[in-house]
Write a protein that holds these residues in place. Structure first.
Motif, PDB file in Angstrom:
ATOM      1  N   LYS A  83       0.887  -1.160   0.000  1.00  0.00           N
ATOM      2  CA  LYS A  83       0.000   0.000   0.000  1.00  0.00           C
ATOM      3  C   LYS A  83       0.927   1.213   0.000  1.00  0.00           C
ATOM      4  O   LYS A  83       1.873   1.288   0.781  1.00  0.00           O
ATOM      5  CB  LYS A  83      -0.867  -0.003   1.262  1.00  0.00           C
ATOM      6  CG  LYS A  83      -1.770   1.193   1.390  1.00  0.00           C
ATOM      7  CD  LYS A  83      -2.585   1.103   2.667  1.00  0.00           C
ATOM      8  CE  LYS A  83      -3.395   2.367   2.859  1.00  0.00           C
ATOM      9  NZ  LYS A  83      -4.072   2.359   4.167  1.00  0.00           N
ATOM     10  N   PHE A  84       0.677   2.146  -0.880  1.00  0.00           N
ATOM     11  CA  PHE A  84       1.540   3.305  -1.084  1.00  0.00           C
ATOM     12  C   PHE A  84       0.655   4.534  -1.020  1.00  0.00           C
ATOM     13  O   PHE A  84      -0.250   4.687  -1.836  1.00  0.00           O
ATOM     14  CB  PHE A  84       2.212   3.160  -2.447  1.00  0.00           C
ATOM     15  CG  PHE A  84       3.100   4.285  -2.839  1.00  0.00           C
ATOM     16  CD1 PHE A  84       4.283   4.513  -2.177  1.00  0.00           C
ATOM     17  CD2 PHE A  84       2.759   5.107  -3.896  1.00  0.00           C
ATOM     18  CE1 PHE A  84       5.121   5.545  -2.561  1.00  0.00           C
ATOM     19  CE2 PHE A  84       3.581   6.132  -4.294  1.00  0.00           C
ATOM     20  CZ  PHE A  84       4.765   6.358  -3.622  1.00  0.00           C
ATOM     21  N   GLU A  85       0.860   5.394  -0.028  1.00  0.00           N
ATOM     22  CA  GLU A  85      -0.059   6.503   0.191  1.00  0.00           C
ATOM     23  C   GLU A  85       0.688   7.798   0.472  1.00  0.00           C
ATOM     24  O   GLU A  85       1.610   7.825   1.287  1.00  0.00           O
ATOM     25  CB  GLU A  85      -0.938   6.153   1.395  1.00  0.00           C
ATOM     26  CG  GLU A  85      -2.021   7.118   1.714  1.00  0.00           C
ATOM     27  CD  GLU A  85      -2.873   6.593   2.869  1.00  0.00           C
ATOM     28  OE1 GLU A  85      -3.053   7.350   3.828  1.00  0.00           O
ATOM     29  OE2 GLU A  85      -3.333   5.446   2.810  1.00  0.00           O
ATOM     30  N   LYS A  86       0.296   8.872  -0.218  1.00  0.00           N
ATOM     31  CA  LYS A  86       0.870  10.189   0.052  1.00  0.00           C
ATOM     32  C   LYS A  86       0.203  10.753   1.302  1.00  0.00           C
ATOM     33  O   LYS A  86      -1.020  10.677   1.456  1.00  0.00           O
ATOM     34  CB  LYS A  86       0.664  11.121  -1.140  1.00  0.00           C
ATOM     35  CG  LYS A  86       1.426  12.409  -0.994  1.00  0.00           C
ATOM     36  CD  LYS A  86       1.551  13.142  -2.291  1.00  0.00           C
ATOM     37  CE  LYS A  86       2.446  14.349  -2.054  1.00  0.00           C
ATOM     38  NZ  LYS A  86       2.804  14.994  -3.295  1.00  0.00           N
ATOM     39  N   LEU A  87       1.005  11.309   2.188  1.00  0.00           N
ATOM     40  CA  LEU A  87       0.497  11.821   3.457  1.00  0.00           C
ATOM     41  C   LEU A  87      -0.039  13.237   3.319  1.00  0.00           C
ATOM     42  O   LEU A  87       0.426  14.004   2.479  1.00  0.00           O
ATOM     43  CB  LEU A  87       1.618  11.811   4.499  1.00  0.00           C
ATOM     44  CG  LEU A  87       2.246  10.457   4.797  1.00  0.00           C
ATOM     45  CD1 LEU A  87       3.428  10.627   5.725  1.00  0.00           C
ATOM     46  CD2 LEU A  87       1.231   9.507   5.399  1.00  0.00           C
ATOM     47  N   GLU A  88      -0.986  13.557   4.167  1.00  0.00           N
ATOM     48  CA  GLU A  88      -1.494  14.924   4.255  1.00  0.00           C
ATOM     49  C   GLU A  88      -0.440  15.779   4.957  1.00  0.00           C
ATOM     50  O   GLU A  88       0.421  15.265   5.663  1.00  0.00           O
ATOM     51  CB  GLU A  88      -2.798  14.949   5.062  1.00  0.00           C
ATOM     52  CG  GLU A  88      -3.908  14.112   4.475  1.00  0.00           C
ATOM     53  CD  GLU A  88      -4.417  14.668   3.154  1.00  0.00           C
ATOM     54  OE1 GLU A  88      -4.446  15.892   2.990  1.00  0.00           O
ATOM     55  OE2 GLU A  88      -4.778  13.858   2.288  1.00  0.00           O
ATOM     56  N   LYS A 128      13.990  13.374   7.764  1.00  0.00           N
ATOM     57  CA  LYS A 128      13.259  14.502   7.182  1.00  0.00           C
ATOM     58  C   LYS A 128      11.757  14.249   7.325  1.00  0.00           C
ATOM     59  O   LYS A 128      11.335  13.113   7.545  1.00  0.00           O
ATOM     60  CB  LYS A 128      13.606  14.653   5.703  1.00  0.00           C
ATOM     61  CG  LYS A 128      15.016  15.088   5.430  1.00  0.00           C
ATOM     62  CD  LYS A 128      15.242  15.192   3.929  1.00  0.00           C
ATOM     63  CE  LYS A 128      16.679  15.546   3.610  1.00  0.00           C
ATOM     64  NZ  LYS A 128      16.929  15.548   2.160  1.00  0.00           N
ATOM     65  N   PRO A 129      10.922  15.287   7.171  1.00  0.00           N
ATOM     66  CA  PRO A 129       9.470  15.053   7.213  1.00  0.00           C
ATOM     67  C   PRO A 129       9.041  14.021   6.178  1.00  0.00           C
ATOM     68  O   PRO A 129       9.492  14.051   5.032  1.00  0.00           O
ATOM     69  CB  PRO A 129       8.879  16.428   6.894  1.00  0.00           C
ATOM     70  CG  PRO A 129       9.940  17.396   7.318  1.00  0.00           C
ATOM     71  CD  PRO A 129      11.247  16.710   7.021  1.00  0.00           C
ATOM     72  N   ALA A 130       8.188  13.118   6.577  1.00  0.00           N
ATOM     73  CA  ALA A 130       7.711  12.058   5.688  1.00  0.00           C
ATOM     74  C   ALA A 130       6.714  12.610   4.675  1.00  0.00           C
ATOM     75  O   ALA A 130       5.918  13.484   4.994  1.00  0.00           O
ATOM     76  CB  ALA A 130       7.062  10.943   6.494  1.00  0.00           C
ATOM     77  N   VAL A 131       6.769  12.083   3.465  1.00  0.00           N
ATOM     78  CA  VAL A 131       5.844  12.461   2.401  1.00  0.00           C
ATOM     79  C   VAL A 131       4.952  11.269   2.049  1.00  0.00           C
ATOM     80  O   VAL A 131       3.799  11.446   1.670  1.00  0.00           O
ATOM     81  CB  VAL A 131       6.618  12.949   1.159  1.00  0.00           C
ATOM     82  CG1 VAL A 131       5.668  13.276   0.024  1.00  0.00           C
ATOM     83  CG2 VAL A 131       7.485  14.151   1.506  1.00  0.00           C
ATOM     84  N   TYR A 132       5.479  10.055   2.218  1.00  0.00           N
ATOM     85  CA  TYR A 132       4.744   8.845   1.873  1.00  0.00           C
ATOM     86  C   TYR A 132       4.748   7.843   3.016  1.00  0.00           C
ATOM     87  O   TYR A 132       5.652   7.816   3.842  1.00  0.00           O
ATOM     88  CB  TYR A 132       5.370   8.163   0.647  1.00  0.00           C
ATOM     89  CG  TYR A 132       5.308   8.979  -0.607  1.00  0.00           C
ATOM     90  CD1 TYR A 132       4.129   9.059  -1.331  1.00  0.00           C
ATOM     91  CD2 TYR A 132       6.419   9.655  -1.066  1.00  0.00           C
ATOM     92  CE1 TYR A 132       4.070   9.814  -2.481  1.00  0.00           C
ATOM     93  CE2 TYR A 132       6.364  10.421  -2.218  1.00  0.00           C
ATOM     94  CZ  TYR A 132       5.185  10.498  -2.926  1.00  0.00           C
ATOM     95  OH  TYR A 132       5.121  11.248  -4.070  1.00  0.00           O
ATOM     96  N   MET A 133       3.724   6.984   3.004  1.00  0.00           N
ATOM     97  CA  MET A 133       3.637   5.850   3.902  1.00  0.00           C
ATOM     98  C   MET A 133       3.561   4.618   3.017  1.00  0.00           C
ATOM     99  O   MET A 133       2.760   4.545   2.090  1.00  0.00           O
ATOM    100  CB  MET A 133       2.379   5.947   4.779  1.00  0.00           C
ATOM    101  CG  MET A 133       2.241   4.858   5.822  1.00  0.00           C
ATOM    102  SD  MET A 133       1.386   3.361   5.266  1.00  0.00           S
ATOM    103  CE  MET A 133      -0.150   3.970   4.693  1.00  0.00           C
ATOM    104  N   VAL A 134       4.421   3.653   3.283  1.00  0.00           N
ATOM    105  CA  VAL A 134       4.477   2.397   2.520  1.00  0.00           C
ATOM    106  C   VAL A 134       4.238   1.266   3.507  1.00  0.00           C
ATOM    107  O   VAL A 134       4.925   1.174   4.528  1.00  0.00           O
ATOM    108  CB  VAL A 134       5.836   2.215   1.819  1.00  0.00           C
ATOM    109  CG1 VAL A 134       5.862   0.948   1.003  1.00  0.00           C
ATOM    110  CG2 VAL A 134       6.154   3.430   0.930  1.00  0.00           C
TER     111      VAL A 134
END
Length: 53
Positions: free
Chosen positions: A25-30, A44-50
């Protein structure tokens, strides 16, 4: 579950696929989630959750 920045998204995808042998599952974070979570590789600040679920 791995949180990652733009630079390390390929590493996160490879790690999850290698571990579970299925497409993750690959999701761009708010923007709020970016602040709360940091990249598991560099901090660094996360942009995605895998994840595998």
């Amino acid at each position: 579950m791995i949180y990652c920045c733009e630079e390390h998204v390929d590493l996160a995808l490879d790690e999850v696929v290698g571990e579970h042998e299925i497409a993750p599952k690959f999701e761009k974070l708010e923007s709020v989630e970016n602040i709360q979570n940091s990249c598991g590789y560099c901090g660094k600040p996360a942009v995605y959750m895998v994840a595998n679920e």
